[in-house]
Scaffold this motif. Sequence first.
Motif, short mmCIF file in Angstrom:
data_model
loop_
_atom_site.label_atom_id
_atom_site.label_comp_id
_atom_site.label_asym_id
_atom_site.label_seq_id
_atom_site.Cartn_x
_atom_site.Cartn_y
_atom_site.Cartn_z
N MET A 1 53.95 38.76 42.84
CA MET A 1 53.70 40.73 42.35
C MET A 1 51.98 40.40 42.40
O MET A 1 51.20 39.19 42.94
N ARG A 2 52.23 41.42 42.89
CA ARG A 2 50.70 40.98 44.12
C ARG A 2 49.42 42.62 43.16
O ARG A 2 50.23 42.90 41.67
N PHE A 3 47.84 41.80 43.26
CA PHE A 3 47.18 43.00 42.63
C PHE A 3 47.09 44.61 42.72
O PHE A 3 47.48 45.38 41.36
N GLU A 4 47.54 44.87 43.37
CA GLU A 4 47.28 46.54 43.31
C GLU A 4 49.30 46.89 42.11
O GLU A 4 48.83 48.15 42.26
N GLN A 5 50.16 46.43 42.49
CA GLN A 5 51.05 46.78 41.29
C GLN A 5 51.01 46.43 40.53
O GLN A 5 50.92 47.37 39.21
N LEU A 6 49.58 45.41 39.83
CA LEU A 6 48.98 45.32 39.05
C LEU A 6 48.28 46.99 38.39
O LEU A 6 48.45 47.77 37.07
N GLU A 7 47.35 46.54 38.52
CA GLU A 7 46.46 48.30 38.94
C GLU A 7 47.24 49.55 38.68
O GLU A 7 46.40 49.89 37.94
N GLN A 8 48.56 49.02 39.11
CA GLN A 8 49.31 51.26 38.95
C GLN A 8 49.76 50.89 37.70
O GLN A 8 49.61 51.90 37.51
N PHE A 9 50.30 49.80 37.37
CA PHE A 9 50.89 49.58 36.45
C PHE A 9 49.90 50.48 35.03
O PHE A 9 50.33 50.91 34.02
N LEU A 10 48.46 49.23 35.13
CA LEU A 10 47.47 49.65 34.21
C LEU A 10 47.87 51.58 34.48
O LEU A 10 47.24 51.82 33.63
N ALA A 11 47.11 51.86 35.16
CA ALA A 11 46.75 53.26 35.20
C ALA A 11 48.69 54.31 34.79
O ALA A 11 48.23 54.95 33.80
N LEU A 12 49.50 53.67 34.73
CA LEU A 12 50.77 54.41 34.44
C LEU A 12 50.49 53.63 32.89
O LEU A 12 50.97 54.97 32.61
N GLY A 13 50.67 53.03 32.13
CA GLY A 13 50.78 52.73 31.00
C GLY A 13 49.04 53.21 30.18
O GLY A 13 49.85 54.06 28.93
N ASN A 14 48.12 53.36 30.50
CA ASN A 14 47.40 54.59 30.28
C ASN A 14 47.79 55.71 30.70
O ASN A 14 46.90 56.19 29.35
N LEU A 15 47.98 56.26 31.38
CA LEU A 15 47.80 57.57 32.01
C LEU A 15 49.24 58.89 31.49
O LEU A 15 49.68 59.53 31.05
N ARG A 16 50.10 57.08 31.16
CA ARG A 16 51.79 58.16 31.29
C ARG A 16 52.65 59.05 31.83
O ARG A 16 52.92 59.98 30.83
N HIS A 17 51.80 59.25 32.74
CA HIS A 17 52.33 59.75 33.38
C HIS A 17 52.63 59.95 35.30
O HIS A 17 51.51 59.11 35.76
N PHE A 18 54.23 60.19 36.00
CA PHE A 18 53.66 59.08 37.00
C PHE A 18 53.09 60.17 38.07
O PHE A 18 52.55 59.19 39.08
N ARG A 19 52.76 61.32 38.30
CA ARG A 19 52.23 61.76 39.08
C ARG A 19 50.70 61.46 38.84
O ARG A 19 49.98 61.21 39.99
N GLN A 20 50.22 61.33 37.86
CA GLN A 20 49.00 61.74 37.72
C GLN A 20 48.41 59.46 38.01
O GLN A 20 47.74 59.46 38.50
#
Length: 68
Positions: A1-20
Amino acid sequence: MRFEQLEQFLALGNLRHFRQAAEQTNISTSALTRSIQTLEEEIGCELVKRSTRSVKLTEQGELFLVYC
């Protein structure tokens, strides 16, 4: 697990939209998809329910979002 993956999941979880989420984390949508799939494989559970119109987090995904 990389820190970048956590940041990306956090963004996806908050925005609920893959493109955004991909735009916010400065990667392509396909790279974000692969990153989330890899993260799911590494932790051994499904975090995201994908459909053509929406992104929903699973129960495990909601808990993992709090962890992130």
